[in-house]
Design a protein around this motif. Sequence first.
Motif, PDB file in Angstrom:
ATOM      1  N   LEU A  74       0.826  -1.205   0.000  1.00  0.00           N
ATOM      2  CA  LEU A  74       0.000   0.000   0.000  1.00  0.00           C
ATOM      3  C   LEU A  74       0.859   1.253   0.000  1.00  0.00           C
ATOM      4  CD1 LEU A  74      -2.683   1.495   0.215  1.00  0.00           C
ATOM      5  CD2 LEU A  74      -2.623   1.106   2.695  1.00  0.00           C
ATOM      6  N   VAL A  75       1.918   1.250   0.790  1.00  0.00           N
ATOM      7  CA  VAL A  75       2.818   2.402   0.812  1.00  0.00           C
ATOM      8  C   VAL A  75       3.444   2.617  -0.562  1.00  0.00           C
ATOM      9  CG1 VAL A  75       5.015   3.248   1.744  1.00  0.00           C
ATOM     10  CG2 VAL A  75       3.262   2.354   3.286  1.00  0.00           C
ATOM     11  N   GLY A  76       3.800   1.532  -1.245  1.00  0.00           N
ATOM     12  CA  GLY A  76       4.320   1.666  -2.602  1.00  0.00           C
ATOM     13  C   GLY A  76       3.333   2.354  -3.514  1.00  0.00           C
ATOM     14  N   GLN A  77       2.044   2.022  -3.397  1.00  0.00           N
ATOM     15  CA  GLN A  77       1.012   2.663  -4.214  1.00  0.00           C
ATOM     16  C   GLN A  77       0.882   4.141  -3.872  1.00  0.00           C
ATOM     17  OE1 GLN A  77      -2.632   0.427  -3.697  1.00  0.00           O
ATOM     18  NE2 GLN A  77      -1.582  -1.539  -4.003  1.00  0.00           N
ATOM     19  N   LEU A  78       0.955   4.452  -2.578  1.00  0.00           N
ATOM     20  CA  LEU A  78       0.823   5.852  -2.160  1.00  0.00           C
ATOM     21  C   LEU A  78       2.036   6.676  -2.580  1.00  0.00           C
ATOM     22  CD1 LEU A  78      -0.755   5.401   1.381  1.00  0.00           C
ATOM     23  CD2 LEU A  78      -1.880   6.163  -0.715  1.00  0.00           C
ATOM     24  N   CYS A  79       3.207   6.079  -2.535  1.00  0.00           N
ATOM     25  CA  CYS A  79       4.390   6.778  -3.047  1.00  0.00           C
ATOM     26  C   CYS A  79       4.201   7.107  -4.529  1.00  0.00           C
ATOM     27  CB  CYS A  79       5.643   5.917  -2.851  1.00  0.00           C
ATOM     28  SG  CYS A  79       6.225   5.758  -1.150  1.00  0.00           S
ATOM     29  N   ALA A  80       3.742   6.110  -5.287  1.00  0.00           N
ATOM     30  CA  ALA A  80       3.524   6.319  -6.723  1.00  0.00           C
ATOM     31  C   ALA A  80       2.438   7.354  -6.984  1.00  0.00           C
ATOM     32  CB  ALA A  80       3.159   4.995  -7.392  1.00  0.00           C
ATOM     33  N   ALA A  81       1.519   7.540  -6.022  1.00  0.00           N
ATOM     34  CA  ALA A  81       0.452   8.520  -6.183  1.00  0.00           C
ATOM     35  C   ALA A  81       0.958   9.949  -6.073  1.00  0.00           C
ATOM     36  CB  ALA A  81      -0.640   8.279  -5.138  1.00  0.00           C
ATOM     37  N   GLY A  82       2.179  10.131  -5.569  1.00  0.00           N
ATOM     38  CA  GLY A  82       2.763  11.474  -5.545  1.00  0.00           C
ATOM     39  C   GLY A  82       2.781  12.154  -4.203  1.00  0.00           C
ATOM     40  N   LEU A  83       2.680  11.400  -3.123  1.00  0.00           N
ATOM     41  CA  LEU A  83       2.684  11.999  -1.795  1.00  0.00           C
ATOM     42  C   LEU A  83       4.088  12.415  -1.363  1.00  0.00           C
ATOM     43  CD1 LEU A  83       0.273   9.566   0.060  1.00  0.00           C
ATOM     44  CD2 LEU A  83      -0.158  11.985  -0.378  1.00  0.00           C
ATOM     45  N   ASP A  84       4.123  13.365  -0.425  1.00  0.00           N
ATOM     46  CA  ASP A  84       5.370  13.754   0.230  1.00  0.00           C
ATOM     47  C   ASP A  84       5.540  13.044   1.563  1.00  0.00           C
ATOM     48  OD1 ASP A  84       5.874  15.800  -1.757  1.00  0.00           O
ATOM     49  OD2 ASP A  84       4.348  17.004  -0.729  1.00  0.00           O
ATOM     50  N   PHE A  85       4.422  12.647   2.167  1.00  0.00           N
ATOM     51  CA  PHE A  85       4.428  12.194   3.567  1.00  0.00           C
ATOM     52  C   PHE A  85       3.335  11.155   3.744  1.00  0.00           C
ATOM     53  CE2 PHE A  85       2.949  12.492   7.947  1.00  0.00           C
ATOM     54  CZ  PHE A  85       4.112  12.586   8.700  1.00  0.00           C
ATOM     55  N   ILE A  86       3.636  10.100   4.485  1.00  0.00           N
ATOM     56  CA  ILE A  86       2.670   9.059   4.831  1.00  0.00           C
ATOM     57  C   ILE A  86       2.837   8.765   6.320  1.00  0.00           C
ATOM     58  CG2 ILE A  86       1.923   6.679   4.430  1.00  0.00           C
ATOM     59  CD1 ILE A  86       3.384   6.884   1.687  1.00  0.00           C
ATOM     60  N   LYS A  87       1.721   8.650   7.023  1.00  0.00           N
ATOM     61  CA  LYS A  87       1.850   8.327   8.448  1.00  0.00           C
ATOM     62  C   LYS A  87       0.962   7.157   8.823  1.00  0.00           C
ATOM     63  CE  LYS A  87      -1.578  10.893  11.125  1.00  0.00           C
ATOM     64  NZ  LYS A  87      -2.001   9.689  11.899  1.00  0.00           N
ATOM     65  N   ASP A  88       1.375   6.455   9.873  1.00  0.00           N
ATOM     66  CA  ASP A  88       0.547   5.427  10.481  1.00  0.00           C
ATOM     67  C   ASP A  88      -0.627   6.070  11.204  1.00  0.00           C
ATOM     68  OD1 ASP A  88       1.982   3.157   9.743  1.00  0.00           O
ATOM     69  OD2 ASP A  88       3.244   3.186  11.538  1.00  0.00           O
ATOM     70  N   ASP A  89      -1.667   5.304  11.397  1.00  0.00           N
ATOM     71  CA  ASP A  89      -2.777   5.729  12.244  1.00  0.00           C
ATOM     72  C   ASP A  89      -2.318   5.694  13.698  1.00  0.00           C
ATOM     73  OD1 ASP A  89      -5.641   6.452  12.202  1.00  0.00           O
ATOM     74  OD2 ASP A  89      -5.836   4.699  13.483  1.00  0.00           O
ATOM     75  N   GLU A  90      -2.933   6.539  14.534  1.00  0.00           N
ATOM     76  CA  GLU A  90      -2.481   6.619  15.919  1.00  0.00           C
ATOM     77  C   GLU A  90      -2.785   5.362  16.728  1.00  0.00           C
ATOM     78  OE1 GLU A  90      -6.644   8.380  15.931  1.00  0.00           O
ATOM     79  OE2 GLU A  90      -4.868   8.464  14.635  1.00  0.00           O
ATOM     80  N   ILE A  91      -3.744   4.549  16.283  1.00  0.00           N
ATOM     81  CA  ILE A  91      -4.051   3.338  17.050  1.00  0.00           C
ATOM     82  C   ILE A  91      -3.393   2.103  16.451  1.00  0.00           C
ATOM     83  CG2 ILE A  91      -6.204   4.262  17.960  1.00  0.00           C
ATOM     84  CD1 ILE A  91      -7.716   2.589  15.919  1.00  0.00           C
ATOM     85  N   ALA A  92      -2.485   2.299  15.517  1.00  0.00           N
ATOM     86  CA  ALA A  92      -1.743   1.181  14.927  1.00  0.00           C
ATOM     87  C   ALA A  92      -0.260   1.392  15.187  1.00  0.00           C
ATOM     88  CB  ALA A  92      -2.010   1.084  13.426  1.00  0.00           C
ATOM     89  N   ALA A  93       0.268   0.714  16.182  1.00  0.00           N
ATOM     90  CA  ALA A  93       1.684   0.863  16.519  1.00  0.00           C
ATOM     91  C   ALA A  93       2.444  -0.435  16.261  1.00  0.00           C
ATOM     92  CB  ALA A  93       1.844   1.320  17.965  1.00  0.00           C
ATOM     93  N   ASP A  94       2.265  -1.413  17.118  1.00  0.00           N
ATOM     94  CA  ASP A  94       3.018  -2.667  17.001  1.00  0.00           C
ATOM     95  C   ASP A  94       2.073  -3.863  17.122  1.00  0.00           C
ATOM     96  OD1 ASP A  94       5.360  -4.134  16.667  1.00  0.00           O
ATOM     97  OD2 ASP A  94       5.827  -4.156  18.809  1.00  0.00           O
ATOM     98  N   PRO A  95       1.074  -3.949  16.247  1.00  0.00           N
ATOM     99  CA  PRO A  95       0.071  -5.013  16.392  1.00  0.00           C
ATOM    100  C   PRO A  95       0.621  -6.377  15.998  1.00  0.00           C
ATOM    101  CG  PRO A  95      -0.297  -3.814  14.358  1.00  0.00           C
ATOM    102  CD  PRO A  95       0.807  -3.090  15.082  1.00  0.00           C
ATOM    103  N   ASP A  96      -0.047  -7.405  16.462  1.00  0.00           N
ATOM    104  CA  ASP A  96       0.397  -8.768  16.170  1.00  0.00           C
ATOM    105  C   ASP A  96       0.391  -9.070  14.672  1.00  0.00           C
ATOM    106  OD1 ASP A  96       0.708  -9.212  18.847  1.00  0.00           O
ATOM    107  OD2 ASP A  96      -1.154 -10.345  19.101  1.00  0.00           O
TER     108      ASP A  96
END
Length: 426
Positions: free
Chosen positions: A175-197
């Motif tokens: 997904l990050v690869g797709q967002l990079c290709a979309a032309g973003l400068d910045f991508i962040k994790d959601d605040e409730i997603a840190a180190d899930p199983d």
Amino acid sequence: MPQASERYEARYLIETPLDPEAVAGIMAGEQSCGTFIRVQGETDALRDRARAAIIGVEELEPAAAPSLPNAWLDRKAIGGPWRRARVTLSFPVANVGANLATLAATVAGNLYDLGEVTGLRLESLRLPWSFRRRFPLPAQGIAGTRRLTGVPAGVMVGSIIKPNVGLSAAETGALVGQLCAAGLDFIKDDEIAADPDHAPLAERIPAVMAAVRRHRDRTGKAVMVAFNITDETDAMRRHADLVAREEGTCVMASLNWCGFSAIETLRRSTDLVIHGHRNGYGAISRHPMLGISFQAYQTLWRLAGVDHMHVHGLQGKFAQEDAEVVASARDCAAPLTDGTDDRVLPAFSSGQWAGTAPATHAAVGHTDLLFMAGGGIMAHPDGPAAGVASIRQAWAAVAAGRPLDVAAREHAELARALAFFGGARG
């Protein structure tokens, strides 16, 4: 070392049935050298050296009813009128030293529990330069973020990924690869997603950064990813080290739940950008007669060394009025003291899309900001790349002084965004 006479100032909004001048004196004593009675060894000289001083008391219009319950007043059968006032206190720097947790405890501690008040809010905090310099500066701030993202001018455009919906590390990397290709400068994790199983950071960081590096090698563009490393302090440092080894440039932390000490330790252990997420801030800010205003809140967190601060967004999905969002952004973009550039990047999010660009620029008046959109990018009817394009087209129109509906005649992505999301403002 600071001079013994150096002081910092805190301004409060209070509500009380008593004389505000007298309550200001109680506040000053409670948070410096006093208690309800003089104690052994407490000389006049000690009190003069350590006591907070009252700088000003400005009485305001009274309230019709108390804002908060108060058992102390009930026991004493003290009723209204409920007088409101702005109180400014000055505290000796020497009482605190370079101790952020104790600074916070001084300006925003037991004052909230005083029996004499039915409302109290810390509105602002002002520091002398000699005191501010004893705390960390942003490692990157606005200038460093621009350098690392390769965006020397203009708005930086970002989005949010939601690995908490169950994406694996590999799926998140894709997904990050797709967002990079979309032309973003910045991508962040959601605040409730840190180190899930289902997507532990030990796997997710390498998977995501592999996608970022592939995009960088193809295009020369290094997209900044804010990995949510919110955790106990040792784990945060360990994950920050992994981000650095994988050539990442940013980590994110939920400030209110990590605490000052964890963020200070993280700041001193890495030069990565620290993206400060303020989730939970509403619990200490939404009541107008309780808690901490954003000016004071961001001052304390900037002393911890963050580089970015969330301010929510104009016309967004959260409860804050637009005026509060604007004031918050301006606070971030202003130095805390004269003599240094310790500005941090205001991060706009929540319900943002191309149509909120004009209001944002008109209110803030500059483009030193991070403009993040989730649905405004991911839900664009023509896909994420079109969503990113629509936002860039909107900001270009704003810079040129053109209404969005006029610019949309030349840009299909913007036209589709305006038609799909609605509520465009020219």
